[in-house]
Design a protein around this motif. Structure first.
Motif, mmCIF file in Angstrom:
data_model
loop_
_atom_site.group_PDB
_atom_site.id
_atom_site.type_symbol
_atom_site.label_atom_id
_atom_site.label_comp_id
_atom_site.label_asym_id
_atom_site.label_seq_id
_atom_site.Cartn_x
_atom_site.Cartn_y
_atom_site.Cartn_z
ATOM 1 N N CYS A 125 1.019 -1.125 0.031
ATOM 2 C CA CYS A 125 -0.022 0.023 0.176
ATOM 3 C C CYS A 125 0.831 1.221 -0.051
ATOM 4 O O CYS A 125 1.691 1.400 1.142
ATOM 5 C CB CYS A 125 -1.002 0.009 1.363
ATOM 6 S SG CYS A 125 -1.774 1.601 1.259
ATOM 7 N N CYS A 128 0.263 3.887 2.904
ATOM 8 C CA CYS A 128 0.690 3.317 4.271
ATOM 9 C C CYS A 128 2.114 3.037 4.184
ATOM 10 O O CYS A 128 2.918 2.962 5.233
ATOM 11 C CB CYS A 128 0.249 1.792 4.817
ATOM 12 S SG CYS A 128 -1.498 1.858 5.229
ATOM 13 N N LYS A 132 1.572 -5.567 2.609
ATOM 14 C CA LYS A 132 0.389 -6.001 3.048
ATOM 15 C C LYS A 132 0.255 -7.558 2.598
ATOM 16 O O LYS A 132 0.490 -7.955 1.398
ATOM 17 C CB LYS A 132 -0.818 -5.441 2.384
ATOM 18 C CG LYS A 132 -0.960 -3.957 2.832
ATOM 19 C CD LYS A 132 -1.491 -3.458 4.024
ATOM 20 C CE LYS A 132 -1.086 -2.159 4.474
ATOM 21 N NZ LYS A 132 -1.851 -1.407 5.704
ATOM 22 N N CYS A 142 -6.661 -2.050 0.891
ATOM 23 C CA CYS A 142 -6.105 -1.567 2.115
ATOM 24 C C CYS A 142 -7.301 -1.088 2.954
ATOM 25 O O CYS A 142 -7.919 -0.102 2.416
ATOM 26 C CB CYS A 142 -4.914 -0.759 1.929
ATOM 27 S SG CYS A 142 -4.138 0.052 3.574
ATOM 28 N N LEU A 144 -7.434 0.865 5.310
ATOM 29 C CA LEU A 144 -7.164 2.188 5.922
ATOM 30 C C LEU A 144 -7.230 3.246 4.606
ATOM 31 O O LEU A 144 -7.330 4.492 4.701
ATOM 32 C CB LEU A 144 -5.756 2.389 6.581
ATOM 33 C CG LEU A 144 -5.617 1.643 7.606
ATOM 34 C CD1 LEU A 144 -4.228 1.917 8.175
ATOM 35 C CD2 LEU A 144 -6.552 2.036 8.635
ATOM 36 N N HIS A 145 -7.094 2.647 3.315
ATOM 37 C CA HIS A 145 -7.053 3.700 2.107
ATOM 38 C C HIS A 145 -7.908 2.821 1.015
ATOM 39 O O HIS A 145 -7.495 2.518 -0.202
ATOM 40 C CB HIS A 145 -5.648 3.683 1.488
ATOM 41 C CG HIS A 145 -4.806 4.298 2.670
ATOM 42 N ND1 HIS A 145 -3.809 3.609 3.402
ATOM 43 C CD2 HIS A 145 -4.691 5.761 2.843
ATOM 44 C CE1 HIS A 145 -3.324 4.605 4.151
ATOM 45 N NE2 HIS A 145 -3.839 5.787 4.254
HETATM 46 ZN ZN LIG Z 1 -2.960 1.664 3.350
#
Ligand SMILES: [Zn+2]
Length: 658
Positions: A125, A128, A132, A142, A144-145
């Motif tokens: 990612c 980040c 991953k 991801c 978070l994204h």
């Molecule tokens: Zn991420």
């Protein structure tokens, strides 16, 4: 006793948002609490600059990455100054001391046989900057994204033998139950450790921005491996060993819950490999959401802490974040809720208490309170609150610590309502009135000492108003947090600390009101700005006050005024005004409009490009229909035209003037 405290260092590809500020504020509260407790404290913060995202961002802006990082450092420092963050050191990962530490630690791990060459293939990612595993992704993205697609990367890398440290880490977790707090994060990490660990890539090939691996200089150290080492680098690992010996291991790493794995698995394994002691504790705090949504630049739901601090100042924001969010859990910020808490906790409660005390002290005792009695109920409340405060702060239950301080405030307000000092005065019960007023003053003093870590500037101001003569930085919980039954108190009367606001309206002087009982007269604000010293022997405050000399201000008062260097970008006349010019200025942290009354002395075109000094933290005000955000400093001789205060034009915008 010493205490070494750190926060995560921040990527500088964008300005800090309110969630970033939350971490720094809570860490600052802990650092200030330790200092108040008499512990020698070292509080580290910093910027993480070797990120490929930072590098890309600089190139997008056509800037040299280093120059871009310099500029962002100024922006970050400006925000931290605005929020009154008292770090002792600020590290940047591009500094030589950091490079020395990274190379030394990488070399140590390599010599241990813990770094080896291999082939990496997998998901990455970009946002980040982390590899991953398939199981980390949610529907291929991801978590978070979710707006980005992870990249499939295949390259020759150096790996760190993380798998080798699974057993030692499990052992460390088991024998140190406090190593990771709060408990739910500890359980999460224990499960992860039990499920097994894979080796991790610690280098990136073919990149320019970063620290070369000492044994394979064609590779740069992977940004996470690089960043973690800042905690050791800042205190001299690889550059100043005696200093490192004094401060390592860290007592507490404060980090966001999303990066506890790096701090409690990867980082300890790196330290074990290099033969270094592990930090005593890692605390994974929760997130501050904005109106129920996770704050994120990439999701477009972020809030600039500088804007929030502009509303009521730094202290109300600090109080809100610490008091309203149970530390370790997630919290939420909305403007409505923020305003509500400001009115309840500050305007109506603490602020009102301070105003009532000073108004009654002035009216009944010419602002001079003599000790009377050993302290009654409030003394007991204060003693119990101090004990609860200490336990809470020592276990990082910061929200409970603040709540304990506010118990004293609540009790003092109730005490005033019950004892009704104004009727004691009417009935001529002078001795009881002395006791009551002194007891309230002492309760306010103790509460202000306890609130010092959370609201440093307001605490100093309140302590001054109740006659405390110790300088704020010299206060110690052991002595100053305890009830005192001696010492005459000179109470100062000044404008309301936190005028009440109605929703959506700007703060105006007319909102300044002191909710003291009806027959206690308060003076209009313009007269009460100076401390009034009672004439000698004056029995009744009705005696006309002698014209008082303007009061001296403390350094804390002065430091509330944020003077900064700014550069004029544009200037134009304000229509229908002889005196006003509208300036667009670069403050280093932002660009904003300031209206200045200098039109009679300057043509607009004379000003463009000029380096000036501004008051950066003034409440916005509308002048001839234009909103002005700050004030330009100019010297104005009597009867003459204003002349702008000049500074060296080479100074960068944002530089603080003091
Ligand atoms: Zn991420």
């Amino acid at each position: 006793m010493r205490f070494y405290l750190t926060t995560a260092i921040d990527y500088v590809n964008s300005r800090p948002h309110l969630g970033t500020a939350y971490e720094k504020i809570t860490a600052d509260v802990i650092a200030r609490y330790k200092r108040l407790s008499g512990v020698e404290t070292h509080f580290l913060m910093g910027n993480d600059e070797h990120s490929q995202n930072v590098y890309k961002r600089a190139l997008e802006r056509n800037m040299d990455p280093r120059a871009y990082c310099d500029q962002m450092e100024r922006e970050f420092r400006a925000v931290w100054a605005q929020l009154d963050i008292s770090f002792d050191d600020f590290i940047r990962t591009t500094e030589p001391r950091h490079k020395a530490a990274v190379q030394k630690l990488a070399r140590q791990c390599f010599n241990q046989g813990d770094i080896y060459e291999g082939q990496y293939e997998g998901w990455y990612c970009v946002s980040c900057e982390a590899f991953k595993q398939e199981k980390d992704l949610l529907e291929g993205k991801c978590p978070l994204h979710p707006t980005l697609t992870p990249e499939w990367i295949r390259e020759k890398n150096y790996f760190f033998r993380l798998s080798k440290y699974r057993e030692p880490l499990l052992e460390h977790f088991r024998s140190n139950p406090r190593f990771l707090r709060p408990e739910n994060r500890r359980n999460e990490m224990l499960r992860l450790l039990e499920s097994g660990l894979e080796d991790i890539s610690v280098s990136r090939a073919g990149q320019l921005w970063g620290i070369p691996l000492p044994f394979a200089p064609d590779n740069v150290v992977y940004v996470w491996f690089d960043a973690l080492i800042n905690y050791a680098a800042a205190i001299g690992y690889g550059s100043d060993e005696p200093r490192f010996a004094k401060w390592w291991p860290a007592d507490l790493h404060i980090v966001g819950k999303d990066i506890t794995r790096f701090h409690t698995v990867v980082w300890p394994a790196m330290l074990m490999s290099a033969g270094l002691a592990l930090p005593a504790q890692v605390f994974g705090h929760g997130w501050v959401n904005f109106g129920g949504q996770r704050m994120s630049k990439s999701l477009g739901t972020s809030l600039d802490p500088a804007d929030v601090a502009q509303r009521f100042g730094a202290d109300p924001l600090r109080l809100y974040l610490v008091k309203e969010i149970s530390y370790g859990g997630d919290g939420d910020f909305t403007w409505d809720r923020y305003e509500e808490r400001y009115n309840v906790d500050l305007a109506n409660n603490l602020g009102n208490l301070v105003s009532r005390l000073s108004a009654m002290a002035e009216k009944f005792r010419a602002s001079r309170l003599a000790p009377a009695g050993a302290g009654g109920r409030l003394a007991q409340v204060a003693g119990a609150s101090l004990a609860r405060y200490r336990t809470s702060m020592d276990t990082l239950a910061l929200h409970e610590g603040v709540a304990a301080a506010f118990e004293i405030v609540d009790a003092a307000n109730e005490f005033i309502a019950e004892t009704a000092p104004w009727s004691l005065a009417k009935k001529g019960e002078a001795a009881r009135l002395d006791e009551v007023l002194f007891e309230v003053a002492e309760a306010v003093r103790v509460a202000a000492v306890l609130l010092r870590p959370v609201m440093p500037a307001s605490s100093a101001e309140i302590l001054h108003r109740v006659g405390e003569t110790t300088t704020p930085d010299a206060l110690r919980l052991d002595t100053d947090g305890r009830w005192r039954s001696e010492g005459v108190r000179q109470i100062a009367k000044r404008p309301a600390l936190w005028p009440r606001v109605e929703s959506g309206t700007p703060i105006h002087e007319s909102d300044t009101r002191i909710n003291v009982e009806a027959d206690v007269q308060t003076r209009p604000r313009s007269e009460s700005i100076v401390d009034e010293k009672p004439a000698a022997g004056a029995a009744a405050p009705a005696a006309p006050a002698a014209p008082a000399a303007p009061a001296r201000i403390t350094i804390d008062d002065f430091m509330k005024v944020e003077l900064r260097v700014a550069k004029v970008l544009e200037a134009e006349a304000v229509p229908k005004s002889k005196k006003l010019l509208k300036l667009r200025v670069d403050t280093g942290a932002d660009q904003r409009t300031i209206v200045a009354g200098i039109a009679e002395a300057y043509q607009p075109e004379q000003l463009v490009g000029r380096t000036i000094v501004i008051v950066a933290n003034l409440q916005p005000a509308k002048l001839m229909g234009v909103e002005s955000n700050g004030m330009v400093l100019a010297a104005s001789p009597d009867g003459g035209l204003p002349t702008l205060i000049g500074v060296d034009p080479a100074l960068p915008p944002g530089a603080r003037v003091r």
